[in-house]
Write a protein that holds these residues in place. Structure first.
Motif, PDB file in Angstrom:
ATOM      1  N   UNK A 145       0.818  -1.169  -0.136  1.00 15.08           N
ATOM      2  CA  UNK A 145      -0.078   0.004   0.058  1.00 15.08           C
ATOM      3  C   UNK A 145       0.879   1.258  -0.076  1.00 15.08           C
ATOM      4  N   UNK A 146       0.699   2.288  -0.896  1.00 20.73           N
ATOM      5  CA  UNK A 146       1.450   3.428  -0.949  1.00 20.73           C
ATOM      6  C   UNK A 146       1.298   4.231   0.010  1.00 20.73           C
ATOM      7  N   UNK A 147       2.422   4.754   0.625  1.00 20.18           N
ATOM      8  CA  UNK A 147       2.521   5.624   2.001  1.00 20.18           C
ATOM      9  C   UNK A 147       3.555   6.676   1.624  1.00 20.18           C
ATOM     10  N   UNK A 148       3.431   7.894   2.238  1.00 25.58           N
ATOM     11  CA  UNK A 148       4.553   8.814   2.069  1.00 25.58           C
ATOM     12  C   UNK A 148       4.925   9.168   3.605  1.00 25.58           C
ATOM     13  N   UNK A 149       6.284   9.452   3.623  1.00 24.73           N
ATOM     14  CA  UNK A 149       6.644   9.894   5.078  1.00 24.73           C
ATOM     15  C   UNK A 149       7.528  11.220   4.914  1.00 24.73           C
ATOM     16  N   UNK A 150       7.288  11.834   5.971  1.00 20.81           N
ATOM     17  CA  UNK A 150       8.139  13.203   6.065  1.00 20.81           C
ATOM     18  C   UNK A 150       8.397  13.503   7.532  1.00 20.81           C
ATOM     19  N   UNK A 151       9.704  14.130   7.675  1.00 27.97           N
ATOM     20  CA  UNK A 151      10.116  14.811   8.951  1.00 27.97           C
ATOM     21  C   UNK A 151       9.290  16.045   9.149  1.00 27.97           C
ATOM     22  N   UNK A 152       8.646  15.956  10.454  1.00 30.95           N
ATOM     23  CA  UNK A 152       7.852  17.060  10.872  1.00 30.95           C
ATOM     24  C   UNK A 152       8.620  17.748  11.952  1.00 30.95           C
ATOM     25  N   UNK A 153       8.993  19.037  11.991  1.00 30.24           N
ATOM     26  CA  UNK A 153       9.690  19.761  12.924  1.00 30.24           C
ATOM     27  C   UNK A 153       8.988  20.833  13.403  1.00 30.24           C
ATOM     28  N   UNK A 154       8.238  20.916  14.722  1.00 31.16           N
ATOM     29  CA  UNK A 154       7.329  21.997  15.105  1.00 31.16           C
ATOM     30  C   UNK A 154       7.415  22.508  16.344  1.00 31.16           C
ATOM     31  N   UNK A 155       7.060  23.558  16.613  1.00 26.56           N
ATOM     32  CA  UNK A 155       6.959  24.257  18.107  1.00 26.56           C
ATOM     33  C   UNK A 155       5.551  24.014  18.368  1.00 26.56           C
ATOM     34  N   UNK A 156       5.217  23.628  19.803  1.00 27.81           N
ATOM     35  CA  UNK A 156       3.935  23.709  20.237  1.00 27.81           C
ATOM     36  C   UNK A 156       3.688  24.744  21.476  1.00 27.81           C
ATOM     37  N   UNK A 157       2.745  25.158  21.441  1.00 33.61           N
ATOM     38  CA  UNK A 157       2.490  26.483  22.611  1.00 33.61           C
ATOM     39  C   UNK A 157       0.830  26.110  23.007  1.00 33.61           C
ATOM     40  N   UNK A 158       0.595  26.270  24.429  1.00 32.72           N
ATOM     41  CA  UNK A 158      -0.600  26.335  24.943  1.00 32.72           C
ATOM     42  C   UNK A 158      -0.886  27.783  24.754  1.00 32.72           C
ATOM     43  N   UNK A 159      -2.215  28.031  24.833  1.00 35.24           N
ATOM     44  CA  UNK A 159      -2.595  29.792  24.586  1.00 35.24           C
ATOM     45  C   UNK A 159      -3.749  29.939  24.920  1.00 35.24           C
ATOM     46  N   UNK A 160      -4.186  31.070  25.348  1.00 35.15           N
ATOM     47  CA  UNK A 160      -5.592  31.436  25.727  1.00 35.15           C
ATOM     48  C   UNK A 160      -6.367  31.436  24.475  1.00 35.15           C
ATOM     49  N   UNK A 161      -7.532  31.006  24.455  1.00 36.63           N
ATOM     50  CA  UNK A 161      -8.471  31.114  23.195  1.00 36.63           C
ATOM     51  C   UNK A 161      -8.728  32.767  22.577  1.00 36.63           C
ATOM     52  N   UNK A 162      -8.635  33.490  23.500  1.00 37.46           N
ATOM     53  CA  UNK A 162      -8.672  34.854  22.907  1.00 37.46           C
ATOM     54  C   UNK A 162      -7.516  35.646  22.488  1.00 37.46           C
ATOM     55  N   UNK A 163      -6.546  34.842  22.524  1.00 39.34           N
ATOM     56  CA  UNK A 163      -5.262  35.627  22.165  1.00 39.34           C
ATOM     57  C   UNK A 163      -4.943  35.517  20.513  1.00 39.34           C
ATOM     58  N   UNK A 164      -4.663  36.757  19.849  1.00 41.83           N
ATOM     59  CA  UNK A 164      -4.400  36.750  18.544  1.00 41.83           C
ATOM     60  C   UNK A 164      -2.970  36.379  18.285  1.00 41.83           C
ATOM     61  N   UNK A 165      -2.851  35.805  17.173  1.00 38.60           N
ATOM     62  CA  UNK A 165      -1.509  35.277  16.890  1.00 38.60           C
ATOM     63  C   UNK A 165      -0.768  36.604  16.392  1.00 38.60           C
ATOM     64  N   UNK A 166       0.431  36.495  16.464  1.00 38.52           N
ATOM     65  CA  UNK A 166       1.334  37.814  16.036  1.00 38.52           C
ATOM     66  C   UNK A 166       1.452  37.529  14.561  1.00 38.52           C
ATOM     67  N   UNK A 167       1.956  38.764  14.042  1.00 40.83           N
ATOM     68  CA  UNK A 167       2.390  38.810  12.490  1.00 40.83           C
ATOM     69  C   UNK A 167       3.747  38.090  12.557  1.00 40.83           C
ATOM     70  N   UNK A 168       4.080  36.980  11.511  1.00 41.02           N
ATOM     71  CA  UNK A 168       5.040  36.501  11.738  1.00 41.02           C
ATOM     72  C   UNK A 168       6.064  36.810  10.506  1.00 41.02           C
ATOM     73  N   UNK A 169       5.468  37.873   9.968  1.00 44.46           N
ATOM     74  CA  UNK A 169       6.055  38.335   8.518  1.00 44.46           C
ATOM     75  C   UNK A 169       7.368  38.855   8.791  1.00 44.46           C
ATOM     76  N   UNK A 170       7.556  39.350  10.053  1.00 43.70           N
ATOM     77  CA  UNK A 170       8.974  40.090  10.416  1.00 43.70           C
ATOM     78  C   UNK A 170      10.195  38.847  10.696  1.00 43.70           C
ATOM     79  N   UNK A 171       9.837  37.703  10.684  1.00 43.48           N
ATOM     80  CA  UNK A 171      10.969  36.338  11.077  1.00 43.48           C
ATOM     81  C   UNK A 171      11.885  36.470   9.999  1.00 43.48           C
ATOM     82  N   UNK A 172      12.958  36.169  10.407  1.00 39.12           N
ATOM     83  CA  UNK A 172      14.211  36.029   9.386  1.00 39.12           C
ATOM     84  C   UNK A 172      14.045  35.200   8.260  1.00 39.12           C
ATOM     85  N   UNK A 173      14.041  35.716   6.983  1.00 42.20           N
ATOM     86  CA  UNK A 173      13.899  34.676   5.733  1.00 42.20           C
ATOM     87  C   UNK A 173      12.724  34.866   5.505  1.00 42.20           C
TER      88      UNK A 173
END
Length: 505
Positions: A1-29
């Motif tokens: 059966x065909x399957x695909x695999x990848x390496x997942x690198x992520x950060x995870x954070x708990x957050x209050x539901x009312x908190x807006x995510x920041x604008x990440x367009x200022x990150x390097x690159x």
């Protein structure tokens, strides 16, 4: 059966539901971002009743919604913050309640014959913002999740929470971007996650991982040494099992070695465990090693056959006779090994090993010092090699009996090596020296055995050619004669190497 695999690198954070995510367009690159997309993701998580997957930080789920609907298997990696994700789409696995074999095979050694059942359902409202790098290439994404989970375990409960997940896309080694994102999301209200995964938070505490190596401690007993060794080699067996199932390079060899090392520990420290209660394990491990041995021997022989003809001008008929038949035998041996590894008998063996380590039946020498047990085991093994060498010396050199006895000496040397490796954590130099000599003996006599097998096969091919059973060209017979001469010389060199270290054992 065909399957695909990848390496997942992520950060995870708990957050209050009312908190807006920041604008990440200022990150390097990062040079831009796509418009946020919102998805409804609905997942059912599967595990055994004992939570064998969750306790090993593995999740298996069936999820609808988003761009990657399908079956997913997530497993830890040696890289901090990274996981391997194996995916199978619904077109390949439409069944809603039976996970596909492409996902169960890699974890079969953990779940064994136990059925997989739904253990949690999790619904996620996910808003994804994809960050773009040079050339508008996606380089990362931020998922803002509102999660509703229901544990399906007895006494399970429902829960709700919000979290952020920041995942690298493409270049999973972009640590600069990862660190900058971590700082920015933390300042925006992200907190250390309370659980490693959504499933872990949904179902709560899981059983302790059963494959922990206990360790020796400061003043180890013989039992401490034996249990540490058993756990180490049990873990190696579990690690190589999935690799054997996909015929990965050297996997059969390593799994076979693990089974032999387990046997060596069980038989090499008499009196530490209750011998009557471990005898059946020895027999089952012996059988497993034998089954794996057929596949390993053919694998080795294929490499040897290829090397024998390297640089030689021979016909296709000779290559097929020497290499092709061995490849057919290897495929057959692998099928037998895979069938054995999917049997209830094999899974029962794994369960018995786990039980032995968790609740060992002790023998009269369990509380002896580890050093005393090691000296006794190594001493007994060295004595048996000397006994076999004495038997060898009484036989006519070059006779069939003499050659068979060389193989017996080799097996005893291998057993000594395993026992030396088992006591290596004690750091005793005299054990290490014995192991080095045993390795020379094992390697040299292994070369003798390989050369002997090669010469026998060459003789069979020549006989088949002479009888007309095998059609070879004159040049093939000339090459076979030259190869036979080289193998005879290799045998003599190996016997000389073996003889040169006898005094050091």
């Amino acid at each position: 059966m065909a399957a695909s695999e990848q390496i997942e690198v992520e950060l995870k954070f708990d957050v209050d539901a009312s908190t807006d995510a920041p604008d990440l367009r200022v990150l390097p690159g990062v040079v831009g971002a796509r418009e946020p997309e919102t998805f409804q993701l609905d997942a059912t998580y599967f595990d055994t009743e004992n939570l064998d997957l969750a306790s090993n930080k593995i999740t298996m789920r069936r999820r609808t919604g988003g761009h990657d609907s399908g079956w997913h298997l997530k497993r830890p990696t040696a890289i901090a913050g990274a996981r391997r994700e194996l995916q199978v789409g619904f077109d390949e696995a439409p069944d809603e309640v039976t996970p596909p074999t492409a996902l169960t095979d890699p974890v079969r050694v953990l779940i064994r014959s136990r059925p997989l059942i739904p253990v949690a359902v999790i619904s996620t409202q996910r808003t994804v913002t994809t960050l773009l790098g040079a050339g508008d290439e996606p380089i990362a994404e931020l998922a803002a999740d509102l999660v509703t989970a229901q544990s399906l375990l007895p006494g399970g409960h429902s829960s709700q929470w919000a979290e952020w997940e920041f995942e690298l896309l493409g270049d999973t080694g972009n640590n600069r971007l990862l660190k900058a994102a971590s700082r920015m999301l933390t300042r925006a209200g992200g907190r250390e996650p309370s659980s490693a995964s959504k499933l872990a938070r949904a179902i709560g505490a899981t059983p302790a991982v059963s494959n922990t190596v206990p360790g020796l401690g400061k003043n180890p007993t013989a039992l401490d040494l034996v249990l540490t060794d058993l756990a180490t080699h049990r873990n190696a067996l579990l690690a190589w099992d999935p690799q054997v199932r996909v015929d990965a390079y050297d996997a059969v060899h390593q799994m076979r070695v693990s089974s032999r090392r387990l046997r060596s520990v069980l038989t090499g420290f008499k009196g530490v465990l209750d011998d009557e209660k471990t005898t059946h394990l020895d027999g089952e491990l012996r059988l497993l090693a034998r089954i794996l041995g057929d596949a390993r021997d053919s694998e080795v022989q294929i490499d040897i056959d290829i090397s024998l003809l390297e640089g030689e001008d021979v016909s296709d008929a000779l290559r097929a006779a020497l290499v092709g038949q061995e490849e057919i035998g290897h495929e057959r041996a692998l099928r037998v090994a895979h069938a054995a590894m999917n049997s209830d008998r094999y899974f029962a063996l794994l369960d018995d090993i786990d039980e032995l380590i968790a609740d060992p039946p002790t023998g009269p020498l369990a509380e002896a010092t580890a050093e005393a047990a090691a000296d006794k085991s190594i001493g007994r093994s060295r004595k048996r090699i000397r006994q076999e060498q004495n038997r060898l010396a009484a036989l006519p050199e070059g006779s069939d009996e003499w050659l068979e006895q060389l193989h017996v000496v080799r097996k005893k040397a291998k057993r000594l090596r395993y026992r030396v490796d088992a006591v290596a954590p004690l750091g005793k130099k005299h054990h290490h020296r014995a192991g080095k000599v045993a390795k020379v003996i094992q390697t040299a006599l292994g070369d003798v055995n390989d050369a002997l097998i090669n010469r026998q096969r060459i003789a069979e091919l020549v006989a088949q050619a002479q009888s007309g059973e095998l059609r070879l060209e004159p040049r093939d017979l000339f090459v076979l004669g030259r190869v036979d001469t080289r193998q005879a010389a290799a045998m003599q060199r190996a016997i000389g190497t073996y003889s040169s270290v006898l005094k050091d054992l």
